[in-house]
Motif scaffolding. Structure first.
Motif, mmCIF file in Angstrom:
data_model
loop_
_atom_site.group_PDB
_atom_site.id
_atom_site.type_symbol
_atom_site.label_atom_id
_atom_site.label_comp_id
_atom_site.label_asym_id
_atom_site.label_seq_id
_atom_site.Cartn_x
_atom_site.Cartn_y
_atom_site.Cartn_z
ATOM 1 N N ALA A 410 0.924 -1.273 0.106
ATOM 2 C CA ALA A 410 0.122 -0.023 -0.145
ATOM 3 C C ALA A 410 0.818 1.301 0.028
ATOM 4 C CB ALA A 410 -0.809 0.090 1.267
ATOM 5 N N VAL A 411 2.087 1.414 0.798
ATOM 6 C CA VAL A 411 2.934 2.342 0.896
ATOM 7 C C VAL A 411 3.844 2.625 -0.615
ATOM 8 C CG1 VAL A 411 4.997 3.452 2.020
ATOM 9 C CG2 VAL A 411 3.024 2.242 3.372
ATOM 10 N N ASN A 412 4.008 1.263 -1.016
ATOM 11 C CA ASN A 412 4.754 1.443 -2.097
ATOM 12 C C ASN A 412 4.174 2.015 -3.371
ATOM 13 O OD1 ASN A 412 6.979 -0.287 -1.568
ATOM 14 N ND2 ASN A 412 6.249 -2.193 -2.372
ATOM 15 N N ILE A 413 2.630 1.795 -3.569
ATOM 16 C CA ILE A 413 1.933 2.411 -4.814
ATOM 17 C C ILE A 413 1.516 4.001 -4.450
ATOM 18 C CG2 ILE A 413 1.218 0.354 -5.812
ATOM 19 C CD1 ILE A 413 -1.363 2.162 -3.778
ATOM 20 N N THR A 414 1.869 4.351 -3.179
ATOM 21 C CA THR A 414 1.368 5.539 -2.515
ATOM 22 C C THR A 414 2.337 6.402 -2.976
ATOM 23 O OG1 THR A 414 -0.061 4.625 -0.948
ATOM 24 C CG2 THR A 414 0.609 7.161 -0.665
ATOM 25 N N GLY A 415 3.464 5.889 -3.020
ATOM 26 C CA GLY A 415 4.944 6.629 -3.348
ATOM 27 C C GLY A 415 4.910 6.928 -4.542
ATOM 28 N N ASP A 416 4.239 6.034 -5.491
ATOM 29 C CA ASP A 416 4.298 6.356 -7.060
ATOM 30 C C ASP A 416 3.269 7.375 -7.216
ATOM 31 O OD1 ASP A 416 5.865 3.964 -6.878
ATOM 32 O OD2 ASP A 416 4.198 2.741 -7.582
ATOM 33 N N ALA A 417 2.199 7.419 -6.729
ATOM 34 C CA ALA A 417 1.110 8.393 -6.844
ATOM 35 C C ALA A 417 1.570 9.767 -6.410
ATOM 36 C CB ALA A 417 -0.115 8.058 -6.366
#
Ligand code: ASP
Length: 451
Positions: A410-417
């Motif tokens: 969940a944190v990985n993809i938040t970083g991308d966004a």
């Protein structure tokens, strides 16, 4: 009479429309966890629990849902990058966006490892742990997800250029797909009217993929319920007890990075209200949490960041798939904490030089980690090797990694966004009206809206 029927059906439809997809996914998440815990503690093991439900219905529906989303990843990434590159047009702007994105991805990952090392040094997760009580995981279950993590840096760099683009597409080799798609998109832009037919073909195909993403999301609540019910019916709370300090350190590191670092970055570099971002993005986080896969989350991430947050599709279509492939801040946090945990457990001293080495290798490991479940544990061996830690440490944390894998994804993809939003804002490609509109993109996600 006829009018009344129409009116009645409209009221019913309105009432039914009230359950937004985000709420439905949230409810499914909670129910799935409760159901899993009840199955683990209250339902006796046997044919009905294990074969019919856990490895039957839950497994088939959960995996079926992930596969539906994964089915869209390669065609969506390819088409949307071709369209994005073609829309940006000039290679100079494309290069600027690319370089900014890369620098941002690398810096945030390095910050993530530093946060993890700081938190772990404060909590000391490896001190006072009873090693014999830890449930050791089975290393044979790890699947690298097709990533070549053992190759040298030169091979890794060379592999970005596909010798056979169709092979790269068929094998889901994301960096090679991104490279080829960017190249095609740039040439389409340069050729202009001469490549008009191909351009509109990719644009239409891209629209079809986005519509398919919306369609697949209708079954998301069922998928999420089954994925969580299955996960929680397989792990009891006993396994977590001896590892509580380790789990707390990872969760705290993830929370600090997500709720402090990312929010500051949005406020400072994108000059937008970070809370608005969180509210709009939370359904993507829940999706990533349930699937543990950054790759499977790409279609939903691209759709949300464009329709709800207001990032221009030409930027998001390129930066989100790239981030899902090389930017893993959550994974880097787990790796930083795992290093301190194992060093303390085995009495290996770590000095400033080792800390610096960990920041560097965990940042590189993040690039090599594929966006599928559990791969962060495989690349962790590279980080352990760099500071001479015993690999047994990985087997110790593996037993409870599933839940942490969900959270870090969940944190990985938040970083991308977050990065995408910042870069878009700086390039003048963030629509603030959409960003600040609480209803933006909502019509697409109503449960009863037509596809
Ligand atoms: N599951 C993570 C992801 O897909 C990768 C990992 O840390 O294992 O982003």
């Amino acid at each position: 009479m006829g009018n009344e029927i129409v009116k009645d059906s409209e009221t019913v439809a309105k009432k039914r429309k009230k359950i937004g997809l985000t709420s439905a996914i949230f409810i499914a998440l909670g129910l799935g966890i409760v159901c899993g815990v009840v199955f683990y503690y209250c339902v006796p093991a046997g044919f009905v629990r294990d074969d019919v439900f856990v490895d039957g219905i839950f497994y088939v529906v959960g995996q079926g849902f992930i596969r539906l989303m994964q089915m869209l990843v390669v065609p969506l990434v390819f088409c949307s990058i071709v369209c994005g590159a073609a829309a940006i047009g000039d290679t100079k702007t494309l290069g600027k966006v690319g370089v900014k994105t890369l620098v941002f991805y690398l810096c945030t990952t390095a910050i993530a490892v530093a946060v993890a090392l700081g938190v772990a040094s404060l909590i000391s997760p490896g001190l006072g742990v009873d090693m014999s009580a830890i449930v050791t995981g089975d290393t044979s279950s790890l699947d690298s997800g097709g990533t070549e993590t053992d190759g040298s840096i030169t091979t890794m760099l060379l592999n970005i250029i596909p010798t056979n683009p169709l092979g790269a597409l068929a094998g889901g080799d994301m960096l090679a797909v991104i490279f080829f798609a960017l190249f095609v998109g740039i040439i389409v832009a340069i050729m202009g009217r001469k490549a008009e037919t191909v351009h509109s073909f990719f644009e239409q195909f891209n629209d079809i993929m986005m519509k398919m993403t919306t369609a697949v999301m209708y079954v998301a609540p069922f998928g999420v319920f089954c994925l969580l019910a299955r996960t929680f019916s397989g792990v009891g709370f006993e396994a977590f007890l001896p590892m509580l300090k380790y789990i707390a350190s990872v969760l705290l590191g993830l929370a600090v990075h997500c709720l402090v670092v990312y929010m500051l970055l949005l406020a400072i570099f994108a000059r937008v209200n970070p809370i608005t971002f969180l509210k709009k993005f939370v359904s993507v986080m829940v999706f990533a949490f349930s699937t543990s896969s950054s790759n499977a989350t790409i279609p939903l991430n691209v759709e949300t960041i464009t329709t709800k947050i207001g990032v221009d599709r030409s930027i998001a279509s390129f930066t989100i798939p790239l981030g899902a492939t090389i930017n893993m801040d959550g994974t880097a946090i787990m790796q930083g904490v795992a290093v301190v945990f194992t060093a303390q457990l085995f009495g290996v001293p770590l000095g400033p030089a080792e800390y610096a080495t960990v920041i560097l290798t965990a940042t590189l490991a993040s690039i090599g980690t594929a966006g599928v479940p559990s791969v962060g544990l495989i690349t962790l061996s590279m980080v352990f090797n760099s500071v001479g830690l015993p690999l047994e440490g990985i087997a110790l944390i593996m037993g409870i990694d599933r839940i942490l894998d969900m959270t870090r994804t969940a944190v990985n993809i938040t970083g991308d966004a977050v990065c995408t939003t910042v870069v878009a804002r700086q390039e003048g490609r963030l629509d603030l009206k959409t960003y600040n509109d609480p209803d933006a993109g909502k019509e697409a996600e109503q449960m009863d809206a037509s596809v």
